[in-house]
Write an enzyme that holds these catalytic residues in place. Structure first.
Site, PDB file in Angstrom:
ATOM      1  N   ASP A   1       5.910   2.225   2.021  1.00  0.00           N
ATOM      2  CA  ASP A   1       5.005   1.098   2.230  1.00  0.00           C
ATOM      3  C   ASP A   1       4.290   1.307   3.559  1.00  0.00           C
ATOM      4  O   ASP A   1       4.902   1.232   4.624  1.00  0.00           O
ATOM      5  CB  ASP A   1       5.817  -0.205   2.233  1.00  0.00           C
ATOM      6  CG  ASP A   1       4.951  -1.454   2.316  1.00  0.00           C
ATOM      7  OD1 ASP A   1       3.779  -1.344   2.727  1.00  0.00           O
ATOM      8  OD2 ASP A   1       5.448  -2.544   1.981  1.00  0.00           O
ATOM      9  N   HIS A   2       2.972   1.544   3.472  1.00  0.00           N
ATOM     10  CA  HIS A   2       2.221   1.900   4.680  1.00  0.00           C
ATOM     11  C   HIS A   2       2.017   0.717   5.622  1.00  0.00           C
ATOM     12  O   HIS A   2       1.513   0.898   6.745  1.00  0.00           O
ATOM     13  CB  HIS A   2       0.864   2.483   4.289  1.00  0.00           C
ATOM     14  CG  HIS A   2       0.414   3.592   5.193  1.00  0.00           C
ATOM     15  ND1 HIS A   2       1.045   3.921   6.367  1.00  0.00           N
ATOM     16  CD2 HIS A   2      -0.636   4.452   5.097  1.00  0.00           C
ATOM     17  CE1 HIS A   2       0.432   4.930   6.951  1.00  0.00           C
ATOM     18  NE2 HIS A   2      -0.608   5.271   6.207  1.00  0.00           N
ATOM     19  N   ARG A   3       2.401  -0.487   5.213  1.00  0.00           N
ATOM     20  CA  ARG A   3       2.331  -1.613   6.141  1.00  0.00           C
ATOM     21  C   ARG A   3       3.378  -1.489   7.235  1.00  0.00           C
ATOM     22  O   ARG A   3       3.161  -1.919   8.371  1.00  0.00           O
ATOM     23  CB  ARG A   3       2.544  -2.939   5.391  1.00  0.00           C
ATOM     24  CG  ARG A   3       1.467  -3.314   4.407  1.00  0.00           C
ATOM     25  CD  ARG A   3       1.836  -4.575   3.649  1.00  0.00           C
ATOM     26  NE  ARG A   3       3.060  -4.416   2.881  1.00  0.00           N
ATOM     27  CZ  ARG A   3       3.620  -5.373   2.155  1.00  0.00           C
ATOM     28  NH1 ARG A   3       3.064  -6.576   2.110  1.00  0.00           N
ATOM     29  NH2 ARG A   3       4.721  -5.147   1.468  1.00  0.00           N
TER      30      ARG A   3
ATOM     31  N   VAL B   1       5.615   1.512   7.380  1.00  0.00           N
ATOM     32  CA  VAL B   1       5.972   2.918   7.627  1.00  0.00           C
ATOM     33  C   VAL B   1       4.664   3.691   7.786  1.00  0.00           C
ATOM     34  O   VAL B   1       3.894   3.808   6.832  1.00  0.00           O
ATOM     35  CB  VAL B   1       6.800   3.509   6.477  1.00  0.00           C
ATOM     36  CG1 VAL B   1       7.127   4.969   6.759  1.00  0.00           C
ATOM     37  CG2 VAL B   1       8.071   2.702   6.262  1.00  0.00           C
TER      38      VAL B   1
ATOM     39  N   PRO C   1       0.839  -1.211   0.000  1.00  0.00           N
ATOM     40  CA  PRO C   1       0.000   0.000   0.000  1.00  0.00           C
ATOM     41  C   PRO C   1       0.869   1.253   0.000  1.00  0.00           C
ATOM     42  O   PRO C   1       1.544   1.548   0.982  1.00  0.00           O
ATOM     43  CB  PRO C   1      -0.813  -0.124   1.293  1.00  0.00           C
ATOM     44  CG  PRO C   1      -0.011  -1.029   2.170  1.00  0.00           C
ATOM     45  CD  PRO C   1       0.740  -1.960   1.269  1.00  0.00           C
TER      46      PRO C   1
END
Length: 464
Positions: free
Chosen positions: A434-436, A438, A257
């Protein structure tokens, strides 16, 4: 009594990259009947990561080339057979049908360049074009075929041409050895390649009579690139670097994401520092200094303050892996396409060492000599879109990495400085992450730190 007999040894396509399973044969440097020696380069192959020259591990006479240039071959598949001198008891000559079986095939010494085994499987060839039925169909007059091109360079010599011209010739399926050069000192130009392509084009095949059965002409390899259609469209086969990039970007876009943040930065002081370092030569004689060097150092400084962003996602273990070293990738546009070699353990380097490594990385990429190892193991990347006059973009992560920084064009803009509107040199930075692994806070802190260092480069000392 003994008599000399042939002993065939076959050289198999080695694994020329980390985990790669196939490679395309770009050029053969030998032909049947040539003598080769142990360690001699016999061909150049292209993988999804790099173009690599393959040396053969034994001495003998080339018996056959199993695949023509332009064929994609699986790792572990034999690509060339070499007759090696040997001795065996004299025997009666075998019958013609048994001759092939009588030739001894010695065990092959497997050449695996990077520690992965070969993959078994079929060979993938270029698509072939056929018109008509099988060989049993009634014969018909063959279509006109262009005469075979005659080499214009001496045996063993390599034609002179720049990398973009070599790529054009490869795309058009033209053997540079058959192209007559018109450039200075015998260099082949783009116009020479286009002229050779036009001369090699086959005549248009006349339409068959409606009542006559359609014959099967000889199978002809399709041109490599491009393939124009009646409407003027051009179909470009997706392979090599372009194929790997497409697969990686789709995988990244649909598994990680993405979040992208932007910031405008007054980099006037950084640009002054770049000029000063160039003029003083204090980083070393011949060391290239550019704004990208300072951007790289600023990002490494931010990662040192926030090491959690130098991470990757382990899907199998459902864990975040924080990397111990920063392998800094630099996106580079080359004649083979976009590649991302990386500087190993870049965070441990001084500014001078980083400048040397960056210069070597760029020069090697331009020459098309980047090795697969140099493109493996990256942890964070910089893409310099500013060299194309682009202000910014939303960069897509390299698979396995948590962040990528886009560095935009530096422009002189009106800026509020010390309470007054004055012209300043300004750029735009974009950080995708990467929003998983960060979150918005960490990503914002890293981007803010990069901007702060570029606005006040003295922080390289106080924060470093």
């Amino acid at each position: 009594m003994t008599t000399d007999v042939r002993s065939l040894r076959e050289f198999k396509m080695p694994d020329v990259g980390e985990g790669l399973t196939e490679a395309e044969i770009l050029t053969w440097y030998v032909k049947p009947g040539d003598t080769v020696t142990d360690g001699q380069v016999v061909c150049e192959v292209e993988t999804a990561k790099a173009a690599v020259e393959l040396p053969i591990p034994f001495t003998g006479v080339v018996e056959s080339l199993h695949f023509p240039a332009g064929t994609t071959v699986d790792v572990g598949t034999a690509i060339i057979a070499v007759a090696v001198a040997g001795a065996a008891p004299a025997e009666a000559a075998p019958a013609p049908a048994e001759a092939a079986e009588a030739v001894e095939i010695e065990p092959e010494r497997r050449e695996v360049l990077v520690g992965y085994g070969p993959r078994t499987g079929s060979v993938q060839r270029r698509a072939r074009r056929t018109n008509g039925a099988a060989a049993a169909a009634p014969a018909a007059p063959a279509a006109p075929v262009a005469p075979a091109a005659v080499p214009v360079v001496a045996e063993g010599e390599r034609p002179l041409a720049k990398p973009p011209v070599r790529k054009l010739a490869k795309d058009l399926g033209i053997d540079l050895r058959t192209v007559r050069p018109t450039g200075p000192n015998g260099v082949i130009t783009r116009e020479d390649v286009h002229a050779a392509a036009t001369a090699a084009a086959p005549a248009v095949e006349p339409a068959a009579a409606p009542a006559a059965p359609q014959a099967a002409p000889s199978v002809v390899e399709q041109p490599a690139l491009p393939v124009p259609t009646a409407a003027g469209d051009v179909r470009v086969p997706v392979k090599g670097v372009r194929k790997a990039t497409a697969q990686a970007m789709v995988a990244s876009a649909f598994t990680a994401p993405h979040v992208t943040e932007f910031v405008q930065v007054d980099v006037t002081r950084t640009m002054k520092l770049v000029r000063k370092l160039k003029e003083s030569g204090e980083l070393g004689a011949g060391v290239r200094v550019s704004p990208l060097l300072l951007v790289a150092k600023a990002l490494l400084t931010a990662i040192k303050r926030h090491p959690e962003i130098n991470a990757s996602w382990d899907e199998a273990a459902q864990e975040i892996v924080i990397r111990g070293a920063v392998n800094l990738g630099i996106a580079a546009a080359t004649p083979r396409g976009l590649i991302v070699p990386n500087i190993k353990d870049a965070g441990a380097k001084t500014l001078s060492q980083l400048a040397v490594s960056l210069g070597e990385l760029v020069e090697t990429a331009r020459q098309g000599k980047t090795s697969p190892a140099d493109m493996s193991g990256g942890s964070v990347t910089i893409t310099n879109v500013g060299v194309f006059g682009v202000d910014t973009g939303t960069p897509i992560l390299n698979p396995g990495e948590a962040a990528i920084l886009a560095f935009g064009a530096v422009r002189e803009l009106p800026w509020v400085h010390k309470g007054k509107v004055v012209p300043r040199q300004v750029t735009t930075l974009a950080l995708s992450f990467d929003h998983r692994l960060v979150d918005g806070e960490l990503g914002s802190k890293v981007l803010a730190d990069v901007a702060a260092v570029l606005e006040y480069p003295k922080r390289l000392i106080t924060w470093g």
